[in-house]
Write a protein that holds these residues in place. Structure first.
Motif, PDB file in Angstrom:
ATOM      1  N   VAL A  56       0.844  -1.186   0.000  1.00 49.42           N
ATOM      2  CA  VAL A  56       0.000   0.000   0.000  1.00 49.42           C
ATOM      3  C   VAL A  56       0.885   1.244   0.000  1.00 49.42           C
ATOM      4  O   VAL A  56       1.819   1.365   0.788  1.00 49.42           O
ATOM      5  CB  VAL A  56      -1.007  -0.021   1.175  1.00 49.42           C
ATOM      6  N   ILE A  57       0.594   2.138  -0.951  1.00 47.84           N
ATOM      7  CA  ILE A  57       1.416   3.336  -1.095  1.00 47.84           C
ATOM      8  C   ILE A  57       0.567   4.587  -0.874  1.00 47.84           C
ATOM      9  O   ILE A  57      -0.546   4.693  -1.387  1.00 47.84           O
ATOM     10  CB  ILE A  57       2.113   3.360  -2.486  1.00 47.84           C
ATOM     11  N   ASP A  58       1.091   5.501  -0.068  1.00 52.80           N
ATOM     12  CA  ASP A  58       0.422   6.787   0.200  1.00 52.80           C
ATOM     13  C   ASP A  58       1.457   7.716   0.806  1.00 52.80           C
ATOM     14  O   ASP A  58       2.297   7.281   1.601  1.00 52.80           O
ATOM     15  CB  ASP A  58      -0.750   6.597   1.165  1.00 52.80           C
ATOM     16  N   MET A  59       1.397   8.978   0.460  1.00 46.28           N
ATOM     17  CA  MET A  59       2.408   9.920   0.945  1.00 46.28           C
ATOM     18  C   MET A  59       1.951  10.725   2.165  1.00 46.28           C
ATOM     19  O   MET A  59       2.759  11.391   2.804  1.00 46.28           O
ATOM     20  CB  MET A  59       2.805  10.887  -0.175  1.00 46.28           C
ATOM     21  N   ASP A  60       0.668  10.661   2.491  1.00 49.58           N
ATOM     22  CA  ASP A  60       0.113  11.583   3.491  1.00 49.58           C
ATOM     23  C   ASP A  60       0.100  11.035   4.910  1.00 49.58           C
ATOM     24  O   ASP A  60       0.125   9.830   5.122  1.00 49.58           O
ATOM     25  CB  ASP A  60      -1.320  11.952   3.105  1.00 49.58           C
ATOM     26  N   GLY A  61      -0.021  11.974   5.873  1.00 58.50           N
ATOM     27  CA  GLY A  61      -0.280  11.621   7.258  1.00 58.50           C
ATOM     28  C   GLY A  61      -1.773  11.699   7.539  1.00 58.50           C
ATOM     29  O   GLY A  61      -2.567  12.100   6.680  1.00 58.50           O
ATOM     30  N   ILE A  62      -2.148  11.320   8.752  1.00 56.45           N
ATOM     31  CA  ILE A  62      -3.565  11.226   9.103  1.00 56.45           C
ATOM     32  C   ILE A  62      -4.057  12.550   9.690  1.00 56.45           C
ATOM     33  O   ILE A  62      -3.378  13.164  10.515  1.00 56.45           O
ATOM     34  CB  ILE A  62      -3.771  10.073  10.102  1.00 56.45           C
ATOM     35  N   VAL A  63      -5.247  12.991   9.256  1.00 62.94           N
ATOM     36  CA  VAL A  63      -5.872  14.186   9.828  1.00 62.94           C
ATOM     37  C   VAL A  63      -7.265  13.817  10.345  1.00 62.94           C
ATOM     38  O   VAL A  63      -7.821  12.776   9.993  1.00 62.94           O
ATOM     39  CB  VAL A  63      -5.972  15.328   8.782  1.00 62.94           C
ATOM     40  N   ALA A  64      -7.806  14.704  11.197  1.00 61.90           N
ATOM     41  CA  ALA A  64      -9.068  14.377  11.881  1.00 61.90           C
ATOM     42  C   ALA A  64     -10.199  14.071  10.905  1.00 61.90           C
ATOM     43  O   ALA A  64     -11.039  13.203  11.176  1.00 61.90           O
ATOM     44  CB  ALA A  64      -9.466  15.521  12.811  1.00 61.90           C
ATOM     45  N   SER A  65     -10.220  14.750   9.758  1.00 61.25           N
ATOM     46  CA  SER A  65     -11.333  14.541   8.825  1.00 61.25           C
ATOM     47  C   SER A  65     -11.298  13.165   8.159  1.00 61.25           C
ATOM     48  O   SER A  65     -12.249  12.781   7.489  1.00 61.25           O
ATOM     49  CB  SER A  65     -11.353  15.632   7.753  1.00 61.25           C
ATOM     50  N   ASN A  66     -10.212  12.415   8.345  1.00 58.07           N
ATOM     51  CA  ASN A  66     -10.173  11.034   7.842  1.00 58.07           C
ATOM     52  C   ASN A  66     -10.997  10.094   8.729  1.00 58.07           C
ATOM     53  O   ASN A  66     -11.411   9.018   8.288  1.00 58.07           O
ATOM     54  CB  ASN A  66      -8.740  10.478   7.819  1.00 58.07           C
ATOM     55  N   LEU A  67     -11.207  10.498   9.991  1.00 62.77           N
ATOM     56  CA  LEU A  67     -11.706   9.540  10.978  1.00 62.77           C
ATOM     57  C   LEU A  67     -13.159   9.105  10.768  1.00 62.77           C
ATOM     58  O   LEU A  67     -13.581   8.089  11.306  1.00 62.77           O
ATOM     59  CB  LEU A  67     -11.540  10.117  12.392  1.00 62.77           C
ATOM     60  N   SER A  68     -13.909   9.849   9.973  1.00 62.75           N
ATOM     61  CA  SER A  68     -15.307   9.456   9.741  1.00 62.75           C
ATOM     62  C   SER A  68     -15.435   8.355   8.700  1.00 62.75           C
ATOM     63  O   SER A  68     -16.520   7.817   8.487  1.00 62.75           O
ATOM     64  CB  SER A  68     -16.131  10.679   9.299  1.00 62.75           C
ATOM     65  N   ARG A  69     -14.330   8.013   8.029  1.00 64.19           N
ATOM     66  CA  ARG A  69     -14.421   7.032   6.941  1.00 64.19           C
ATOM     67  C   ARG A  69     -13.334   5.959   6.967  1.00 64.19           C
ATOM     68  O   ARG A  69     -13.321   5.098   6.090  1.00 64.19           O
ATOM     69  CB  ARG A  69     -14.364   7.768   5.585  1.00 64.19           C
ATOM     70  N   CYS A  70     -12.429   6.026   7.925  1.00 64.18           N
ATOM     71  CA  CYS A  70     -11.271   5.118   7.898  1.00 64.18           C
ATOM     72  C   CYS A  70     -11.271   4.234   9.134  1.00 64.18           C
ATOM     73  O   CYS A  70     -10.935   4.664  10.237  1.00 64.18           O
ATOM     74  CB  CYS A  70      -9.983   5.921   7.822  1.00 64.18           C
ATOM     75  N   VAL A  71     -11.613   2.967   8.946  1.00 61.23           N
ATOM     76  CA  VAL A  71     -11.819   2.052  10.068  1.00 61.23           C
ATOM     77  C   VAL A  71     -10.524   1.773  10.832  1.00 61.23           C
ATOM     78  O   VAL A  71     -10.567   1.441  12.021  1.00 61.23           O
ATOM     79  CB  VAL A  71     -12.478   0.751   9.559  1.00 61.23           C
ATOM     80  N   PHE A  72      -9.370   1.947  10.196  1.00 61.03           N
ATOM     81  CA  PHE A  72      -8.107   1.624  10.859  1.00 61.03           C
ATOM     82  C   PHE A  72      -7.416   2.826  11.500  1.00 61.03           C
ATOM     83  O   PHE A  72      -6.362   2.674  12.107  1.00 61.03           O
ATOM     84  CB  PHE A  72      -7.147   0.948   9.870  1.00 61.03           C
ATOM     85  N   PHE A  73      -7.975   4.029  11.361  1.00 64.31           N
ATOM     86  CA  PHE A  73      -7.349   5.208  11.950  1.00 64.31           C
ATOM     87  C   PHE A  73      -7.998   5.535  13.297  1.00 64.31           C
ATOM     88  O   PHE A  73      -9.164   5.224  13.539  1.00 64.31           O
ATOM     89  CB  PHE A  73      -7.455   6.409  11.012  1.00 64.31           C
ATOM     90  N   ARG A  74      -7.183   6.164  14.180  1.00 60.02           N
ATOM     91  CA  ARG A  74      -7.653   6.473  15.535  1.00 60.02           C
ATOM     92  C   ARG A  74      -7.430   7.946  15.857  1.00 60.02           C
ATOM     93  O   ARG A  74      -6.616   8.608  15.220  1.00 60.02           O
ATOM     94  CB  ARG A  74      -6.877   5.621  16.553  1.00 60.02           C
ATOM     95  N   ASP A  75      -8.098   8.397  16.895  1.00 62.71           N
ATOM     96  CA  ASP A  75      -7.919   9.782  17.341  1.00 62.71           C
ATOM     97  C   ASP A  75      -6.463  10.104  17.679  1.00 62.71           C
ATOM     98  O   ASP A  75      -6.011  11.232  17.538  1.00 62.71           O
ATOM     99  CB  ASP A  75      -8.784  10.041  18.580  1.00 62.71           C
ATOM    100  N   SER A  76      -5.757   9.096  18.155  1.00 64.08           N
ATOM    101  CA  SER A  76      -4.371   9.326  18.575  1.00 64.08           C
ATOM    102  C   SER A  76      -3.414   9.457  17.382  1.00 64.08           C
ATOM    103  O   SER A  76      -2.260   9.847  17.554  1.00 64.08           O
ATOM    104  CB  SER A  76      -3.909   8.168  19.468  1.00 64.08           C
ATOM    105  N   ASP A  77      -3.875   9.140  16.169  1.00 58.20           N
ATOM    106  CA  ASP A  77      -3.031   9.314  14.985  1.00 58.20           C
ATOM    107  C   ASP A  77      -3.018  10.790  14.593  1.00 58.20           C
ATOM    108  O   ASP A  77      -3.982  11.516  14.856  1.00 58.20           O
ATOM    109  CB  ASP A  77      -3.579   8.478  13.817  1.00 58.20           C
TER     110      ASP A  77
END
Ligand SMILES: [Zn+2]
Length: 255
Positions: A56-77
Protein backbone atom coordinates in the motif's frame (compact mmCIF):
# COMPACT_ATOMS: atom_id res chain seq x y z
CA UNK A 1 -14.66 -34.38 8.58
CA UNK A 2 -15.76 -34.23 12.19
CA UNK A 3 -18.73 -32.21 13.23
CA UNK A 4 -17.90 -28.50 13.20
CA UNK A 5 -14.41 -29.12 11.85
CA UNK A 6 -15.36 -26.84 8.98
CA UNK A 7 -15.60 -24.00 11.44
CA UNK A 8 -11.87 -24.15 12.05
CA UNK A 9 -11.13 -23.03 8.49
CA UNK A 10 -11.14 -19.24 8.33
CA UNK A 11 -12.20 -19.33 4.68
CA UNK A 12 -14.71 -22.19 4.84
CA UNK A 13 -17.74 -20.08 3.90
CA UNK A 14 -15.90 -18.52 0.98
CA UNK A 15 -14.80 -21.92 -0.31
CA UNK A 16 -18.49 -22.79 -0.68
CA UNK A 17 -18.56 -20.42 -3.68
CA UNK A 18 -17.19 -22.96 -6.17
CA UNK A 19 -15.34 -20.65 -8.58
CA UNK A 20 -13.83 -18.41 -5.88
CA UNK A 21 -10.11 -19.27 -5.77
CA UNK A 22 -9.09 -18.44 -2.21
CA UNK A 23 -5.72 -20.13 -2.66
CA UNK A 24 -5.02 -17.82 -5.59
CA UNK A 25 -5.91 -14.86 -3.35
CA UNK A 26 -3.22 -16.03 -0.92
CA UNK A 27 -0.61 -15.97 -3.69
CA UNK A 28 -1.66 -12.80 -5.53
CA UNK A 29 0.59 -9.77 -5.31
CA UNK A 30 -1.67 -6.76 -4.87
CA UNK A 31 -0.87 -3.07 -5.07
CA UNK A 32 -3.24 -0.62 -3.36
CA UNK A 33 -2.60 2.97 -4.37
CA UNK A 34 -3.93 5.36 -1.73
CA UNK A 35 -4.49 4.69 1.97
CA UNK A 36 -7.37 7.09 2.61
CA UNK A 37 -11.07 6.30 2.87
CA UNK A 38 -11.22 3.94 -0.11
CA UNK A 39 -7.82 2.47 0.75
CA UNK A 40 -8.94 1.56 4.28
CA UNK A 41 -12.09 -0.18 3.04
CA UNK A 42 -10.31 -1.89 0.16
CA UNK A 43 -7.51 -3.26 2.37
CA UNK A 44 -10.02 -4.38 5.02
CA UNK A 45 -11.98 -6.33 2.42
CA UNK A 46 -8.85 -7.77 0.83
CA UNK A 47 -7.41 -9.05 4.10
CA UNK A 48 -10.74 -10.56 5.17
CA UNK A 49 -11.08 -12.19 1.74
CA UNK A 50 -7.70 -13.89 2.04
CA UNK A 51 -5.36 -11.67 0.08
CA UNK A 52 -2.03 -11.97 1.86
CA UNK A 53 0.52 -10.04 -0.19
CA UNK A 54 -0.48 -6.40 -0.27
CA UNK A 55 1.62 -3.30 -0.89
CA UNK A 56 0.00 0.00 0.00
CA UNK A 57 1.42 3.34 -1.10
CA UNK A 58 0.42 6.79 0.20
CA UNK A 59 2.41 9.92 0.95
CA UNK A 60 0.11 11.58 3.49
CA UNK A 61 -0.28 11.62 7.26
CA UNK A 62 -3.57 11.23 9.10
CA UNK A 63 -5.87 14.19 9.83
CA UNK A 64 -9.07 14.38 11.88
CA UNK A 65 -11.33 14.54 8.82
CA UNK A 66 -10.17 11.03 7.84
CA UNK A 67 -11.71 9.54 10.98
CA UNK A 68 -15.31 9.46 9.74
CA UNK A 69 -14.42 7.03 6.94
CA UNK A 70 -11.27 5.12 7.90
CA UNK A 71 -11.82 2.05 10.07
CA UNK A 72 -8.11 1.62 10.86
CA UNK A 73 -7.35 5.21 11.95
CA UNK A 74 -7.65 6.47 15.53
CA UNK A 75 -7.92 9.78 17.34
CA UNK A 76 -4.37 9.33 18.57
CA UNK A 77 -3.03 9.31 14.99
CA UNK A 78 -1.90 12.59 13.49
CA UNK A 79 -0.09 14.09 10.51
CA UNK A 80 3.18 12.61 11.69
CA UNK A 81 1.74 9.10 11.38
CA UNK A 82 1.74 8.04 7.71
CA UNK A 83 -1.55 6.59 6.49
CA UNK A 84 0.21 3.76 4.66
CA UNK A 85 2.10 2.59 7.76
CA UNK A 86 -0.89 2.79 10.09
CA UNK A 87 -3.14 1.00 7.60
CA UNK A 88 -0.56 -1.75 7.04
CA UNK A 89 0.00 -2.25 10.75
CA UNK A 90 -3.63 -2.26 11.92
CA UNK A 91 -5.05 -4.24 8.98
CA UNK A 92 -2.41 -6.92 9.64
CA UNK A 93 -4.11 -7.57 12.99
CA UNK A 94 -7.06 -9.07 11.11
CA UNK A 95 -5.05 -12.08 9.90
CA UNK A 96 -1.62 -13.21 11.15
CA UNK A 97 -0.81 -14.67 7.72
CA UNK A 98 -1.12 -11.39 5.83
CA UNK A 99 1.93 -9.37 4.81
CA UNK A 100 1.20 -5.71 4.10
CA UNK A 101 4.10 -3.58 2.93
CA UNK A 102 3.65 0.18 3.38
CA UNK A 103 5.38 2.66 1.09
CA UNK A 104 5.30 6.30 2.21
CA UNK A 105 5.70 8.04 -1.10
CA UNK A 106 3.75 9.57 -3.94
CA UNK A 107 2.82 7.07 -6.61
CA UNK A 108 4.79 9.03 -9.20
CA UNK A 109 7.95 7.84 -7.41
CA UNK A 110 6.98 4.17 -7.36
CA UNK A 111 9.49 2.08 -9.31
CA UNK A 112 8.34 -1.51 -8.83
CA UNK A 113 5.09 -2.25 -10.67
CA UNK A 114 5.56 -6.02 -10.57
CA UNK A 115 2.19 -7.23 -9.27
CA UNK A 116 -0.94 -9.15 -10.29
CA UNK A 117 -3.59 -6.49 -9.70
CA UNK A 118 -3.70 -2.77 -8.86
CA UNK A 119 -6.50 -1.16 -6.87
CA UNK A 120 -6.71 2.60 -7.28
CA UNK A 121 -7.98 4.46 -4.21
CA UNK A 122 -6.94 7.94 -5.28
CA UNK A 123 -8.38 11.42 -5.00
CA UNK A 124 -6.96 13.09 -8.08
CA UNK A 125 -6.93 12.53 -11.81
CA UNK A 126 -3.20 13.03 -12.37
CA UNK A 127 -2.27 10.16 -10.06
CA UNK A 128 -4.99 8.02 -11.65
CA UNK A 129 -3.61 8.59 -15.13
CA UNK A 130 -0.11 7.83 -13.89
CA UNK A 131 -1.24 4.49 -12.45
CA UNK A 132 -3.33 3.83 -15.56
CA UNK A 133 -0.39 4.23 -17.92
CA UNK A 134 1.88 2.01 -15.80
CA UNK A 135 -0.82 -0.64 -15.52
CA UNK A 136 -1.24 -0.64 -19.31
CA UNK A 137 2.50 -0.75 -19.93
CA UNK A 138 3.10 -3.61 -17.47
CA UNK A 139 -0.12 -5.40 -18.51
CA UNK A 140 -1.52 -5.48 -14.97
CA UNK A 141 -5.30 -5.24 -14.38
CA UNK A 142 -6.22 -1.92 -12.77
CA UNK A 143 -9.42 -1.34 -10.79
CA UNK A 144 -10.00 2.34 -10.18
CA UNK A 145 -12.49 3.59 -7.59
CA UNK A 146 -13.82 7.09 -7.02
CA UNK A 147 -16.48 8.69 -4.85
CA UNK A 148 -18.18 12.07 -4.79
CA UNK A 149 -20.76 12.42 -2.05
CA UNK A 150 -23.48 9.83 -2.62
CA UNK A 151 -22.17 8.99 -6.06
CA UNK A 152 -19.32 6.70 -6.99
CA UNK A 153 -17.60 5.04 -9.88
CA UNK A 154 -15.57 1.90 -10.51
CA UNK A 155 -13.62 1.34 -13.72
CA UNK A 156 -11.96 -1.97 -14.57
CA UNK A 157 -9.00 -1.66 -16.92
CA UNK A 158 -7.81 -5.00 -18.28
CA UNK A 159 -4.58 -5.38 -20.27
CA UNK A 160 -5.17 -4.25 -23.86
CA UNK A 161 -8.73 -3.13 -23.10
CA UNK A 162 -10.15 0.38 -22.87
CA UNK A 163 -8.30 2.42 -20.25
CA UNK A 164 -8.96 5.54 -18.19
CA UNK A 165 -7.41 7.75 -20.81
CA UNK A 166 -9.42 6.27 -23.69
CA UNK A 167 -12.57 8.03 -22.58
CA UNK A 168 -10.94 11.41 -22.04
CA UNK A 169 -10.87 13.94 -24.81
CA UNK A 170 -8.68 17.04 -24.87
CA UNK A 171 -11.19 19.48 -23.40
CA UNK A 172 -11.94 17.02 -20.62
CA UNK A 173 -8.22 16.82 -19.90
CA UNK A 174 -7.89 20.61 -19.85
CA UNK A 175 -10.70 20.96 -17.33
CA UNK A 176 -9.15 18.25 -15.21
CA UNK A 177 -5.76 19.90 -15.41
CA UNK A 178 -7.23 23.11 -14.06
CA UNK A 179 -9.20 21.47 -11.31
CA UNK A 180 -6.49 19.05 -10.29
CA UNK A 181 -3.26 20.81 -11.01
CA UNK A 182 -0.47 18.44 -10.21
CA UNK A 183 2.99 19.21 -11.40
CA UNK A 184 4.79 16.55 -9.47
CA UNK A 185 5.70 18.73 -6.52
CA UNK A 186 4.33 18.40 -3.03
CA UNK A 187 2.13 21.48 -3.34
CA UNK A 188 -0.48 19.50 -5.22
CA UNK A 189 -3.95 21.02 -4.95
CA UNK A 190 -6.70 18.52 -4.39
CA UNK A 191 -10.19 19.91 -3.92
CA UNK A 192 -11.99 18.65 -0.85
CA UNK A 193 -14.77 16.60 -2.36
CA UNK A 194 -17.78 15.50 -0.36
CA UNK A 195 -17.43 12.00 1.00
CA UNK A 196 -19.17 9.66 3.43
CA UNK A 197 -18.59 6.10 4.53
CA UNK A 198 -21.56 4.27 2.98
CA UNK A 199 -20.66 5.21 -0.58
CA UNK A 200 -16.98 4.59 0.19
CA UNK A 201 -17.84 1.10 1.49
CA UNK A 202 -19.90 0.20 -1.56
CA UNK A 203 -17.34 1.40 -4.09
CA UNK A 204 -14.46 -0.30 -2.23
CA UNK A 205 -16.46 -3.53 -1.99
CA UNK A 206 -17.08 -3.52 -5.73
CA UNK A 207 -13.38 -2.87 -6.38
CA UNK A 208 -12.35 -5.86 -4.29
CA UNK A 209 -15.07 -8.02 -5.82
CA UNK A 210 -13.68 -7.26 -9.27
CA UNK A 211 -10.18 -8.17 -8.01
CA UNK A 212 -11.58 -11.47 -6.71
CA UNK A 213 -12.97 -12.26 -10.18
CA UNK A 214 -9.68 -11.42 -11.88
CA UNK A 215 -7.52 -13.40 -9.46
CA UNK A 216 -9.97 -16.33 -9.64
CA UNK A 217 -9.31 -16.42 -13.40
CA UNK A 218 -12.66 -14.95 -14.40
CA UNK A 219 -11.82 -11.53 -15.87
CA UNK A 220 -14.58 -12.12 -18.45
CA UNK A 221 -17.12 -11.60 -15.67
CA UNK A 222 -15.73 -8.19 -14.72
CA UNK A 223 -17.92 -5.16 -15.14
CA UNK A 224 -17.49 -3.55 -18.56
CA UNK A 225 -16.02 -1.07 -18.25
CA UNK A 226 -17.25 1.67 -15.97
CA UNK A 227 -19.91 1.33 -13.31
CA UNK A 228 -21.59 4.48 -12.02
CA UNK A 229 -23.32 4.25 -8.66
CA UNK A 230 -25.97 6.69 -7.48
CA UNK A 231 -26.59 6.18 -3.78
CA UNK A 232 -29.57 8.51 -3.63
CA UNK A 233 -31.63 6.42 -6.05
CA UNK A 234 -29.78 3.21 -5.21
CA UNK A 235 -29.01 2.52 -8.85
CA UNK A 236 -25.96 1.31 -10.73
CA UNK A 237 -25.32 1.69 -14.43
CA UNK A 238 -22.58 0.11 -16.50
CA UNK A 239 -21.06 1.83 -19.52
CA UNK A 240 -19.06 -0.11 -22.06
CA UNK A 241 -16.11 1.75 -23.54
CA UNK A 242 -14.04 1.14 -26.63
CA UNK A 243 -10.32 1.67 -27.08
CA UNK A 244 -9.87 5.38 -27.84
CA UNK A 245 -8.33 6.28 -31.17
CA UNK A 246 -5.06 7.98 -30.45
CA UNK A 247 -4.93 6.94 -26.81
CA UNK A 248 -1.17 6.74 -26.15
CA UNK A 249 -1.54 3.70 -23.90
CA UNK A 250 -2.39 1.42 -26.82
CA UNK A 251 0.51 2.17 -29.12
CA UNK A 252 2.69 -0.84 -29.65
CA UNK A 253 5.95 -0.38 -27.84
CA UNK A 254 8.85 -1.37 -30.08
CA UNK A 255 11.98 -2.60 -28.38
ZN1 LIG B 1 -6.53 3.93 -23.55
Amino acid sequence: MKAREYDTDRFDRMRRIPWLDVDAFHRARCLVVGAGALGNEVVKNMVLAGFRDITVIDMDGIVASNLSRCVFFRDSDDESTPKAEVLASRASELDPDVRITPIVSKVQDLENWDCDVILGCLDNISARLHVNSHAMYHKVPYIDGATDGFRGKVQVVLPGGPCLECSMNKSHMNVMDQRFSCTGNSMMYVPKTASEITTTSIIAAIQVREAMKIISGKPDTCLRNVMYYDGLSGTMQDYELSVGRGCPNHEEISE
